[in-house]
Structure formats: structure tokens, C-alpha cells
Design a protein around this motif. Structure first.
Motif, PDB file in Angstrom:
ATOM      1  N   LEU A 128    -126.869 -51.324 -20.947  1.00 42.33           N
ATOM      2  CA  LEU A 128    -126.575 -50.227 -21.869  1.00 42.33           C
ATOM      3  C   LEU A 128    -127.001 -50.575 -23.293  1.00 42.33           C
ATOM      4  N   TYR A 129    -126.768 -51.819 -23.702  1.00 44.03           N
ATOM      5  CA  TYR A 129    -127.155 -52.239 -25.043  1.00 44.03           C
ATOM      6  C   TYR A 129    -128.673 -52.191 -25.213  1.00 44.03           C
ATOM      7  N   ALA A 130    -129.392 -52.683 -24.200  1.00 36.30           N
ATOM      8  CA  ALA A 130    -130.849 -52.680 -24.268  1.00 36.30           C
ATOM      9  C   ALA A 130    -131.410 -51.261 -24.329  1.00 36.30           C
ATOM     10  N   LYS A 131    -130.677 -50.318 -23.732  1.00 39.72           N
ATOM     11  CA  LYS A 131    -131.144 -48.923 -23.705  1.00 39.72           C
ATOM     12  C   LYS A 131    -130.724 -48.151 -24.957  1.00 39.72           C
ATOM     13  N   THR A 132    -129.466 -48.298 -25.355  1.00 39.57           N
ATOM     14  CA  THR A 132    -128.925 -47.457 -26.437  1.00 39.57           C
ATOM     15  C   THR A 132    -128.943 -48.130 -27.805  1.00 39.57           C
ATOM     16  N   ARG A 133    -129.031 -49.469 -27.842  1.00 47.51           N
ATOM     17  CA  ARG A 133    -128.996 -50.269 -29.074  1.00 47.51           C
ATOM     18  C   ARG A 133    -127.660 -50.139 -29.802  1.00 47.51           C
ATOM     19  N   SER A 134    -126.643 -49.716 -29.092  1.00 45.69           N
ATOM     20  CA  SER A 134    -125.309 -49.559 -29.676  1.00 45.69           C
ATOM     21  C   SER A 134    -124.577 -50.903 -29.676  1.00 45.69           C
ATOM     22  N   LEU A 135    -123.754 -51.129 -30.696  1.00 47.12           N
ATOM     23  CA  LEU A 135    -122.996 -52.378 -30.789  1.00 47.12           C
ATOM     24  C   LEU A 135    -121.831 -52.435 -29.801  1.00 47.12           C
ATOM     25  N   ARG A 136    -121.352 -51.274 -29.367  1.00 47.19           N
ATOM     26  CA  ARG A 136    -120.205 -51.260 -28.462  1.00 47.19           C
ATOM     27  C   ARG A 136    -120.495 -52.007 -27.162  1.00 47.19           C
ATOM     28  N   PRO A 137    -121.580 -51.673 -26.438  1.00 48.01           N
ATOM     29  CA  PRO A 137    -121.864 -52.452 -25.214  1.00 48.01           C
ATOM     30  C   PRO A 137    -122.200 -53.901 -25.510  1.00 48.01           C
ATOM     31  N   ALA A 138    -122.773 -54.195 -26.675  1.00 49.15           N
ATOM     32  CA  ALA A 138    -123.049 -55.580 -27.048  1.00 49.15           C
ATOM     33  C   ALA A 138    -121.741 -56.358 -27.190  1.00 49.15           C
ATOM     34  N   PHE A 139    -120.761 -55.716 -27.822  1.00 49.87           N
ATOM     35  CA  PHE A 139    -119.449 -56.340 -27.998  1.00 49.87           C
ATOM     36  C   PHE A 139    -118.790 -56.585 -26.642  1.00 49.87           C
ATOM     37  N   PHE A 153    -128.350 -67.283 -22.511  1.00 51.00           N
ATOM     38  CA  PHE A 153    -129.760 -67.066 -22.180  1.00 51.00           C
ATOM     39  C   PHE A 153    -130.134 -65.626 -21.836  1.00 51.00           C
ATOM     40  N   THR A 154    -129.186 -64.821 -21.367  1.00 52.20           N
ATOM     41  CA  THR A 154    -129.529 -63.442 -21.005  1.00 52.20           C
ATOM     42  C   THR A 154    -130.102 -62.644 -22.171  1.00 52.20           C
ATOM     43  N   PRO A 155    -129.603 -62.787 -23.411  1.00 48.13           N
ATOM     44  CA  PRO A 155    -130.180 -62.007 -24.528  1.00 48.13           C
ATOM     45  C   PRO A 155    -131.676 -62.223 -24.724  1.00 48.13           C
ATOM     46  N   LEU A 156    -132.204 -63.353 -24.260  1.00 50.38           N
ATOM     47  CA  LEU A 156    -133.640 -63.599 -24.412  1.00 50.38           C
ATOM     48  C   LEU A 156    -134.474 -62.584 -23.646  1.00 50.38           C
ATOM     49  N   ALA A 157    -133.880 -61.951 -22.638  1.00 51.10           N
ATOM     50  CA  ALA A 157    -134.602 -60.929 -21.879  1.00 51.10           C
ATOM     51  C   ALA A 157    -134.961 -59.741 -22.760  1.00 51.10           C
ATOM     52  N   LEU A 158    -134.244 -59.572 -23.878  1.00 55.33           N
ATOM     53  CA  LEU A 158    -134.544 -58.478 -24.806  1.00 55.33           C
ATOM     54  C   LEU A 158    -135.935 -58.627 -25.418  1.00 55.33           C
ATOM     55  N   VAL A 196    -138.343 -54.338 -32.968  1.00 49.30           N
ATOM     56  CA  VAL A 196    -137.017 -53.874 -32.538  1.00 49.30           C
ATOM     57  C   VAL A 196    -136.402 -54.854 -31.551  1.00 49.30           C
ATOM     58  N   ARG A 197    -137.215 -55.413 -30.667  1.00 47.95           N
ATOM     59  CA  ARG A 197    -136.716 -56.376 -29.690  1.00 47.95           C
ATOM     60  C   ARG A 197    -136.110 -57.591 -30.389  1.00 47.95           C
ATOM     61  N   LYS A 198    -136.796 -58.114 -31.393  1.00 47.99           N
ATOM     62  CA  LYS A 198    -136.300 -59.282 -32.124  1.00 47.99           C
ATOM     63  C   LYS A 198    -134.989 -58.963 -32.829  1.00 47.99           C
ATOM     64  N   ILE A 199    -134.911 -57.785 -33.430  1.00 47.79           N
ATOM     65  CA  ILE A 199    -133.682 -57.388 -34.123  1.00 47.79           C
ATOM     66  C   ILE A 199    -132.527 -57.284 -33.141  1.00 47.79           C
ATOM     67  N   LEU A 200    -132.772 -56.662 -31.979  1.00 54.15           N
ATOM     68  CA  LEU A 200    -131.728 -56.521 -30.967  1.00 54.15           C
ATOM     69  C   LEU A 200    -131.241 -57.877 -30.476  1.00 54.15           C
ATOM     70  N   CYS A 201    -132.187 -58.791 -30.268  1.00 52.83           N
ATOM     71  CA  CYS A 201    -131.838 -60.125 -29.789  1.00 52.83           C
ATOM     72  C   CYS A 201    -131.024 -60.892 -30.834  1.00 52.83           C
ATOM     73  N   LEU A 202    -131.486 -60.879 -32.075  1.00 55.05           N
ATOM     74  CA  LEU A 202    -130.787 -61.589 -33.151  1.00 55.05           C
ATOM     75  C   LEU A 202    -129.411 -60.990 -33.399  1.00 55.05           C
ATOM     76  N   ARG A 203    -129.302 -59.674 -33.327  1.00 57.67           N
ATOM     77  CA  ARG A 203    -128.012 -59.020 -33.547  1.00 57.67           C
ATOM     78  C   ARG A 203    -127.016 -59.408 -32.452  1.00 57.67           C
ATOM     79  N   LEU A 204    -127.513 -59.502 -31.225  1.00 48.89           N
ATOM     80  CA  LEU A 204    -126.637 -59.879 -30.118  1.00 48.89           C
ATOM     81  C   LEU A 204    -126.174 -61.329 -30.269  1.00 48.89           C
ATOM     82  N   TYR A 205    -127.084 -62.216 -30.678  1.00 53.71           N
ATOM     83  CA  TYR A 205    -126.692 -63.612 -30.890  1.00 53.71           C
ATOM     84  C   TYR A 205    -125.722 -63.743 -32.057  1.00 53.71           C
ATOM     85  N   ALA A 206    -125.923 -62.969 -33.114  1.00 54.38           N
ATOM     86  CA  ALA A 206    -125.003 -63.011 -34.259  1.00 54.38           C
ATOM     87  C   ALA A 206    -123.601 -62.570 -33.839  1.00 54.38           C
TER      88      ALA A 206
END
Length: 504
Positions: free
Chosen positions: A149-160, A182-187, A197-207
């Protein structure tokens, strides 16, 4: 009133069905599995002394704390454990179907997926066992769904939710941290978005992951838990395996060579012993995977492979591949370190592989419908009926002999009489052994011979125990009281510890 099931969310129907199946499991519960007593003892410590004491007794106390919390409602601890299992199975079923929904939101596919997960033999055979793995599977699968869901919607809720679920899953099995890391690297290879956008999504998830991890560590520290000490205690369990794992000396290599090969062949093959062992361990791993998926679903996956029905869209296939690779590497590391592996350690990987089963079954049914063959529908119905029977009906030997032996001990021994046993159920239900969770699979000769005269000794007749009981030094000091079951092949024997002169 509209009762057409197609107008309702099949996921909730499947959850309701899962809960009903769990209720039957709770009502028909058998003798608890051996692991259950560790969780029950920890739950008792939690209720008596609190969270910190529970974790000091057992590093993986989360499951026990849940059991203890539920038991406050009036359920006995074993029923409370099955209730916790029921909740986790409901979460697992919902998450599984939600992942299938992300693959293809087609109602017939979701209906088949619901049947697949509800009658999956290897998964549902664990419903009546108290094991912490069930919580790990449910939370890890939920995390995977939220990642999609996070990879599709880019929403912070599913990331959380993704990070939270895996942090919680790590309190059931530590390997959840590997999925978290390691799963966030799939982004980074998600073609749905451009590279920036992929890099931002990955970094945001790691943060977010790092922030939640630090917050959790601070919270646990404030509670009085020493996370570093818990981690050291956990890793110390594997230290004996690691220290003696890759240090084959010449004598050991020669001994293994002579055991595995002929004397002549060992001369030439001895230097490849490590390669032979590694190949053998990989074979054990693959066998466990095949066992975990199970024969029926393995047949379906094989058909799908040769019919080219296992393809998924890239956005789902890449994260699944990451999860599968992480799981495979974890299992390979585990078996190399410990030299053993249980099918339940591979269950998360197997559940991910079973995600392909509904699509293959749907292809079979649609192709048969187009060809006008009704027999395919009957074959699929028989197939799932077999799976349901395999999942919920035990073909194993009844363990009523354990209950019979417990009743015999209660009726024929005094409250103050001593008891020694290698069976957890007898230790617990007899009420005669305080540290019932520490009972070992096999008694030692020293334990038997050092026991007081008049002590009752209840022995589950494992291969090792049968050999021990045949030794003259042991036979002379035991008086047989009863066998259970009373057949030609008893599984459990009751003895009284007597003086040697008495036994003669």
C-alpha cells in the motif's frame, strides 16, 4: 435483505470462518505441545511479578504476556493461548486476502484465495499449538500488505503500520528485523515511480523506521527492560553452535570421511567434507520448504509453473521476491549455524508461495469452463475437501495415554510424594513439579539413581529412555507400576524408585 456474498468483503467472511474454526479447536483442545509450558510458565510469572520479570525469565515473553492478559478474563492459560492464536489467525487470513486483492481485485479469485488459506493443511495444523511463530507470521504478512500500500499510495499511514508490525513481530521472532531492514530497498526498483520518487520513498521509510525504533528502545528502557541484555541472552543460546561450527580439525574430518564414504574413497573426498555438509544442509532446507508448502499445493504450483500461470505484475512480484530471498537467507544461515531446521521456520516463505495457488486454480477453472468441462470444478472441490480434512483432522496417534497416566498418578500417589518425569503434561497437570517448563526430553541415569526411595518416575518411552531403562544399574532400582497405553507398544511407563534389595 441482500444476502449475495458477492456484495460483501470476502475478507471479513473469511475472518469469521477462521474464528469459527478456532472456536472448534478451542473446544476440542488436546494435550498441549511441549513448547506451551514455557509460555504458560512465563505468563504465570507475568501475572505474579510483572512484565520485567517475564522477560527476565524468557527473552520472548510477548506471546506469554498476551496469554496472561487474556487469562485474566477467566479462561485457563491454555484456552487463553488458543484465543490469542485465533486472533492472530484472523489477522493472517485478512492480510493474506488483502495481498491477493492487491494482486488482482477479482471476486472469484478472492473467494478461491479464502478457501486456500482456510484449508491450507501445513498452516492450519498449528492452530491447536501454542507457539510464538503464529504471531510472527500474522504480523509479518500484515507488514508486507502495508508495504504494498505504501509503495502504491505513498501515504505515511501504511509506512507507519509496516514498521510497527515488524517491530512487534521482532518480539516474537528476531528475524523480523531482517525484513524491516531490507524490504524497503525494493522501493528502489519499483517501476511505478520515477527514480527520484523511489529514493524519497525509500529514505522516508528508513527515517520512520529509525525514529520508531529509537522511540521503542526508549519506551522499553523506561519500563525497566534492558534490551541489550535481552539481546545478549538470545545470542548466547547460539554461541555453542557458532563456536564449534566451522572448526573441523583433521581428526573430525577423518572420522566424518570414514562414516560418509568408504575407507578408500575417504582418502580422496575428505577435503570436501565441508562442501558435502553444506550441500546436505541446503537439501534439508529445500525439503523443509517442500514439506511446508505441502504435497497438494506443491502439485498446484508445479502445474502453474509449467503452464506459465505464476506471473505477477512487477509492483507485487519484486517485494515478494525480496521477502522470499530474505527468508531463504535467514533459513540457510540458521541451518548452517544450528544444523537443524523445522518446517515452521519456513512457514512465512511457504505462505508467500501459496499466494500463487489461487491464480493457478482460477486459470484451471476458467480454461475448463471455456472448454465445457464440468469435471474440473468437481476435481477442485474434491481437492479442497481433501486439504480441509488434512488440515483439521488428526491422523496421528491419540495422546489419551498421557491423560490416563495423570489420572493414575492423582489416584495412586499422595500429595506430598515426589515425582520425576520427562513429560511436560505430567509435570504440569500432576501439580508435583514447580519448574514444569524446565522438564527435559530425556531423564539421566543420575536423576533416577539420586531420587528418593518411593519416588514415582513417569517416563515417556523415547528411544533414548528405552535404552536407559534396559541398563542393569537402572533396572535394579525401579519397580514397574503401570504402562500407558496398556498394549504391546506402550508409550509411557510409571515406576517406583525402590532400594536395590527390594527390587531383587
Amino acid at each position: 435483505m441482500n444476502l449475495d456474498w458477492r456484495q460483501h468483503d470476502i475478507r471479513w467472511i473469511a475472518v469469521a470462518a477462521s474464528l469459527v474454526l478456532s472456536i472448534f479447536t478451542l473446544l476440542l483442545q488436546e494435550i498441549p505441545n511441549s513448547d506451551a509450558y514455557t509460555y504458560v510458565r512465563t505468563a504465570e510469572i507475568f501475572l505474579a511479578d510483572g512484565v520485567v520479570a517475564a522477560y527476565q525469565h524468557y527473552s520472548w515473553a510477548t506471546y506469554s504476556i498476551l496469554i496472561g492478559s487474556v487469562s485474566v478474563t477467566g479462561l485457563d492459560v491454555f484456552s487463553a493461548g488458543l484465543f490469542v492464536n485465533a486472533m492472530f489467525y484472523a489477522i493472517l487470513v485478512y492480510a493474506f486476502l488483502s495481498i491477493v486483492k492487491e494482486i488482482n481485485d477479482y471476486q472469484p479469485l478472492l473467494a478461491i484465495a479464502a478457501i486456500c488459506i482456510l484449508v491450507y493443511p501445513q498452516l492450519n495444523e498449528y492452530r491447536d499449538l501454542l507457539i510464538r511463530d503464529i504471531g510472527f507470521w500474522a504480523l509479518s504478512l500484515t507488514a508486507f500488505w502495508q508495504y504494498l500500500l505504501y509503495a502504491k499510495t505513498r501515504s505515511l499511514r501504511p509506512a507507519f503500520i509496516f514498521c510497527t508490525c515488524l517491530l512487534l513481530a521482532a518480539s516474537f521472532r528476531v528475524e523480523a528485523l531482517a525484513y524491516l531492514a531490507f524490504t524497503p530497498l525494493a522501493l528502489l526498483i519499483n517501476t511505478r515511480h520515477e527514480a527520484r520518487v523511489r529514493k524519497i520513498l525509500c529514505l522516508r521509510l528508513y527515517a520512520l523506521m529509525i525514529s520508531l525504533s529509537i522511540g521503542l528502545l526508549l519506551f522499553l528502557t523506561l519500563m525497566g527492560l534492558n534490551v541489550a541484555q535481552l539481546f545478549i541472552e538470545f545470542t548466547s543460546i547460539y554461541e555453542p553452535f557458532i563456536s564449534g561450527n566451522f572448526t573441523l580439525n583433521n581428526d573430525e574430518r577423518a572420522l566424518l570421511g570414514s562414516l560418509l564414504f568408504s575407507e578408500y574413497a575417504a582418502t580422496f573426498s575428505r577435503e570436501y567434507i565441508e562442501v558435502f555438509l553444506l550441500a546436505g544442509m541446503v537439501s534439508i532446507l529445500l525439503t523443509n520448504l517442500f514439506t511446508g508448502v505441502g504435497g497438494p499445493y506443491l502439485i498446484i504450483l508445479t502445474i502453474g509453473f509449467f503452464k506459465n500461470h505464476l506471473r505477477l505484475n512487477r509492483e507485487v512480484a519484486i517485494p515478494i521476491a525480496f521477502y522470499l530471498c530474505i527468508n531463504f537467507l535467514i533459513l540457510l544461515s540458521f541451518i548452517i549455524v544450528t544444523r537443524y531446521l523445522s518446517s515452521r521456520y519456513a512457514m512465512l516463505m511457504c505462505i508467500l508461495l501459496v499466494l500463487f495457488v489461487p491464480g493457478v486454480v482460477l486459470h484451471i477453472l476458467e480454461n475448463a469452463r471455456l472448454a465445457g468441462r464440468k469435471s474440473a470444478a468437481y476435481a477442485v472441490a474434491i481437492f479442497f475437501s481433501y486439504c480441509a480434512i488434512d488440515a483439521y483432522y488428526s491422523f496421528g496417534e491419540s495422546k489419551s495415554y498421557v491423560r490416563d497416566s495423570i489420572e493414575w498418578i492423582a489416584q495412586n500417589t499422595g500429595d506430598s510424594s515426589e515425582l520425576i518425569t520427562n513429560n511436560h503434561a505430567i509435570a504440569y497437570f500432576s501439580g508435583k513439579i514447580e519448574d514444569y517448563d524446565l522438564v527435559q526430553r530425556n531423564l539421566t541415569e543420575e536423576e533416577i539413581l539420586s531420587s528418593e526411595i518411593g519416588t514415582t518416575i513417569a517416563v515417556e518411552l523415547t528411544f533414548e529412555m528405552r535404552n536407559l531403562l534396559e541398563k542393569n544399574t537402572v533396572v535394579d532400582r525401579l519397580k514397574l507400576l503401570a504402562y500407558f497405553p496398556d498394549t504391546e507398544t506402550p508409550r509411557l511407563a510409571l515406576f517406583e524408585r525402590v532400594d536395590q534389595s527390594t527390587s531383587e
